[in-house]
Design a protein around this motif. Structure first.
Motif, PDB file in Angstrom:
ATOM      1  N   SER A 298      39.291 -24.806  10.865  1.00  0.00           N
ATOM      2  CA  SER A 298      38.787 -24.319   9.579  1.00  0.00           C
ATOM      3  C   SER A 298      39.010 -22.818   9.444  1.00  0.00           C
ATOM      4  N   THR A 299      38.960 -22.337   8.218  1.00  0.00           N
ATOM      5  CA  THR A 299      39.159 -20.926   7.913  1.00  0.00           C
ATOM      6  C   THR A 299      37.815 -20.200   7.897  1.00  0.00           C
ATOM      7  N   ARG A 300      37.749 -19.088   8.617  1.00  0.00           N
ATOM      8  CA  ARG A 300      36.517 -18.310   8.678  1.00  0.00           C
ATOM      9  C   ARG A 300      36.577 -17.205   7.629  1.00  0.00           C
ATOM     10  N   VAL A 301      35.533 -17.149   6.828  1.00  0.00           N
ATOM     11  CA  VAL A 301      35.498 -16.232   5.682  1.00  0.00           C
ATOM     12  C   VAL A 301      34.190 -15.448   5.686  1.00  0.00           C
ATOM     13  N   ILE A 302      34.298 -14.150   5.460  1.00  0.00           N
ATOM     14  CA  ILE A 302      33.099 -13.355   5.197  1.00  0.00           C
ATOM     15  C   ILE A 302      32.894 -13.348   3.689  1.00  0.00           C
ATOM     16  N   GLN A 303      31.780 -13.914   3.261  1.00  0.00           N
ATOM     17  CA  GLN A 303      31.449 -13.977   1.840  1.00  0.00           C
ATOM     18  C   GLN A 303      30.391 -12.910   1.536  1.00  0.00           C
ATOM     19  N   VAL A 304      30.748 -12.009   0.628  1.00  0.00           N
ATOM     20  CA  VAL A 304      29.833 -10.933   0.240  1.00  0.00           C
ATOM     21  C   VAL A 304      29.526 -11.085  -1.242  1.00  0.00           C
ATOM     22  N   LYS A 305      28.263 -11.300  -1.572  1.00  0.00           N
ATOM     23  CA  LYS A 305      27.853 -11.459  -2.965  1.00  0.00           C
ATOM     24  C   LYS A 305      27.289 -10.146  -3.492  1.00  0.00           C
ATOM     25  N   ALA A 306      27.745  -9.766  -4.670  1.00  0.00           N
ATOM     26  CA  ALA A 306      27.315  -8.513  -5.284  1.00  0.00           C
ATOM     27  C   ALA A 306      26.113  -8.738  -6.189  1.00  0.00           C
ATOM     28  N   GLY A 307      25.368  -7.664  -6.432  1.00  0.00           N
ATOM     29  CA  GLY A 307      24.274  -7.692  -7.392  1.00  0.00           C
ATOM     30  C   GLY A 307      24.764  -7.230  -8.748  1.00  0.00           C
ATOM     31  N   GLU A 308      23.888  -6.561  -9.482  1.00  0.00           N
ATOM     32  CA  GLU A 308      24.244  -6.166 -10.842  1.00  0.00           C
ATOM     33  C   GLU A 308      25.126  -4.925 -10.899  1.00  0.00           C
ATOM     34  N   SER A 309      25.287  -4.219  -9.760  1.00  0.00           N
ATOM     35  CA  SER A 309      26.116  -3.019  -9.766  1.00  0.00           C
ATOM     36  C   SER A 309      27.093  -3.045  -8.594  1.00  0.00           C
ATOM     37  N   PRO A 310      28.130  -3.900  -8.650  1.00  0.00           N
ATOM     38  CA  PRO A 310      29.072  -4.007  -7.535  1.00  0.00           C
ATOM     39  C   PRO A 310      29.853  -2.710  -7.318  1.00  0.00           C
TER      40      PRO A 310
ATOM     41  N   GLY B  81      26.436  -2.273  -3.184  1.00  0.00           N
ATOM     42  CA  GLY B  81      25.859  -3.216  -4.146  1.00  0.00           C
ATOM     43  C   GLY B  81      25.802  -4.654  -3.695  1.00  0.00           C
ATOM     44  N   ALA B  82      26.030  -4.914  -2.393  1.00  0.00           N
ATOM     45  CA  ALA B  82      25.945  -6.288  -1.891  1.00  0.00           C
ATOM     46  C   ALA B  82      24.489  -6.702  -1.748  1.00  0.00           C
ATOM     47  N   VAL B  83      24.193  -7.928  -2.147  1.00  0.00           N
ATOM     48  CA  VAL B  83      22.826  -8.441  -2.013  1.00  0.00           C
ATOM     49  C   VAL B  83      22.744  -9.578  -1.002  1.00  0.00           C
ATOM     50  N   GLU B  84      23.889 -10.115  -0.620  1.00  0.00           N
ATOM     51  CA  GLU B  84      23.913 -11.207   0.351  1.00  0.00           C
ATOM     52  C   GLU B  84      25.277 -11.252   1.009  1.00  0.00           C
ATOM     53  N   SER B  85      25.320 -11.463   2.318  1.00  0.00           N
ATOM     54  CA  SER B  85      26.602 -11.567   3.019  1.00  0.00           C
ATOM     55  C   SER B  85      26.447 -12.500   4.214  1.00  0.00           C
ATOM     56  N   THR B  86      27.473 -13.296   4.457  1.00  0.00           N
ATOM     57  CA  THR B  86      27.407 -14.280   5.532  1.00  0.00           C
ATOM     58  C   THR B  86      28.811 -14.688   5.951  1.00  0.00           C
ATOM     59  N   VAL B  87      28.923 -15.272   7.136  1.00  0.00           N
ATOM     60  CA  VAL B  87      30.187 -15.843   7.613  1.00  0.00           C
ATOM     61  C   VAL B  87      30.121 -17.346   7.400  1.00  0.00           C
ATOM     62  N   ILE B  88      31.126 -17.890   6.727  1.00  0.00           N
ATOM     63  CA  ILE B  88      31.161 -19.329   6.473  1.00  0.00           C
ATOM     64  C   ILE B  88      32.531 -19.882   6.869  1.00  0.00           C
ATOM     65  N   SER B  89      32.602 -21.190   7.027  1.00  0.00           N
ATOM     66  CA  SER B  89      33.858 -21.869   7.339  1.00  0.00           C
ATOM     67  C   SER B  89      34.232 -22.772   6.172  1.00  0.00           C
ATOM     68  N   VAL B  90      35.500 -22.754   5.806  1.00  0.00           N
ATOM     69  CA  VAL B  90      35.992 -23.627   4.751  1.00  0.00           C
ATOM     70  C   VAL B  90      37.162 -24.448   5.294  1.00  0.00           C
ATOM     71  N   GLY B  91      37.379 -25.583   4.676  1.00  0.00           N
ATOM     72  CA  GLY B  91      38.452 -26.457   5.122  1.00  0.00           C
ATOM     73  C   GLY B  91      38.041 -27.410   6.226  1.00  0.00           C
ATOM     74  N   GLU B  92      36.745 -27.450   6.543  1.00  0.00           N
ATOM     75  CA  GLU B  92      36.291 -28.387   7.571  1.00  0.00           C
ATOM     76  C   GLU B  92      36.489 -29.822   7.088  1.00  0.00           C
ATOM     77  N   GLY B  93      37.080 -30.648   7.938  1.00  0.00           N
ATOM     78  CA  GLY B  93      37.394 -32.012   7.546  1.00  0.00           C
ATOM     79  C   GLY B  93      38.747 -32.141   6.892  1.00  0.00           C
ATOM     80  N   THR B  94      39.353 -30.998   6.526  1.00  0.00           N
ATOM     81  CA  THR B  94      40.691 -31.000   5.925  1.00  0.00           C
ATOM     82  C   THR B  94      41.710 -30.407   6.877  1.00  0.00           C
ATOM     83  N   LEU B  95      41.358 -29.266   7.500  1.00  0.00           N
ATOM     84  CA  LEU B  95      42.249 -28.584   8.429  1.00  0.00           C
ATOM     85  C   LEU B  95      41.823 -28.855   9.867  1.00  0.00           C
ATOM     86  N   GLU B  96      42.797 -28.784  10.776  1.00  0.00           N
ATOM     87  CA  GLU B  96      42.465 -28.924  12.201  1.00  0.00           C
ATOM     88  C   GLU B  96      41.565 -27.777  12.639  1.00  0.00           C
TER      89      GLU B  96
END
Length: 277
Positions: free
Chosen positions: A229-241, A212-227
């Motif tokens: 950054s944290t790498r995260v796979i973000q998976v967005k669900a549709g209407e039927s996860p 039921g995933a409709v979008e998925s990507t690798v993103i970085s968070v904590g840029e500018g805060t951490l030495e």
């Protein structure tokens, strides 16, 4: 390291979690407060003192109970606590979150500290871990955190959240099979991954679509805060996860809940009539 976590959001021997070692190992002496990076005050704000105490608990009870490896103690802030807390950047205001296979509370507790508006459920199958988590939640006074003992697949139809998180739990395809069915429609799964993130995502795209995933990507968070950054796979669900199977389970659980409610109401009604006689 525990090896009895199969199908619980923690796959036992396949769980490559560098932080866990045998109980009883000795941790090096570390001054957690003195070692706190300046970024910790920025990330945790008025909950900084609670974050310090949590890090102390990881360095002491977490090590003695085998939830954190002694060699991880000098890098608890950068590699574990702050690395997890920056997930807060991705969370909608007032959202609900389930941390699958929470272990020592990573990433769930740092996220709950950084975002008191988010309701966090720490889902963990092992008793000694849930005991530790409950003690931490009590000591830190975390009103926005609930500890739940169980396996992810047992919670389908019983627990539905906006966000599922996981760290060092399993390869993405298996993790998605456990986590996606717990999402509400249009929710998201956030998996903390390292250098293998892009390859894992590429290998898992077909399976994610079936879940039921409709979008998925690798993103970085904590840029500018951490030495680093944290790498995260973000998976967005549709209407039927979770896909068709999860939807069927949820529907069955909903029907069972309605039936139980109807029976309970009937019993109360019959009890009332008997009492009237």
């Amino acid at each position: 390291m525990d090896t009895d976590n199969a199908a619980a959001g923690r796959p036992g021997a396949a769980d490559v979690n560098p932080s866990a070692e045998e109980p009883g190992d000795q941790a090096p002496e570390v001054d957690v407060l003195a070692d706190a990076p300046a970024a910790a005050r920025e990330v945790f704000g008025d909950r900084f003192d609670a974050a310090v105490r949590y890090t102390e608990l990881l360095a002491t009870a977490g090590v003695s109970r085998g939830l954190i490896g002694p060699r991880e103690v000098p890098r608890l802030w950068d590699r574990h606590v702050l690395n997890c807390a920056v997930l807060a950047e991705l969370l909608p205001e007032g959202s609900t979150l389930c941390d699958v296979g929470s272990g020592a509370g990573l990433p769930g507790i740092p996220v709950a500290l950084a975002r008191p508006d988010v309701s966090v459920t720490l889902l963990e199958p092992l008793l000694r871990r849930t005991t530790f988590l409950e003690e931490v939640v009590r000591e830190l006074g975390l009103k926005n955190v609930t500890v739940l003992r169980g396996r992810a697949e047992e919670m389908v139809g019983k627990l539905a959240v906006d966000v599922v998180t996981a760290r060092a739990v399993a390869p993405l395809d298996r993790l998605a099979g456990w986590g996606m069915p717990l999402l509400r429609p249009y929710g998201q799964m956030l998996a903390l991954k390292g250098d293998s993130a892009e390859q894992e995502l590429a290998d898992s795209r077909a399976g994610l679509a079936k879940l039921g995933a409709v979008e998925s990507t690798v993103i970085s968070v904590g840029e500018g805060t951490l030495e680093t950054s944290t790498r995260v796979i973000q998976v967005k669900a549709g209407e039927s996860p979770g896909g068709v199977r999860a939807a069927t389970k949820r529907a069955k659980a909903a029907r069972a809940g309605r039936t139980s409610g109807t029976r309970a109401a009937g019993d109360r009604g019959r009890g009332g009539r008997r009492h009237g006689r």
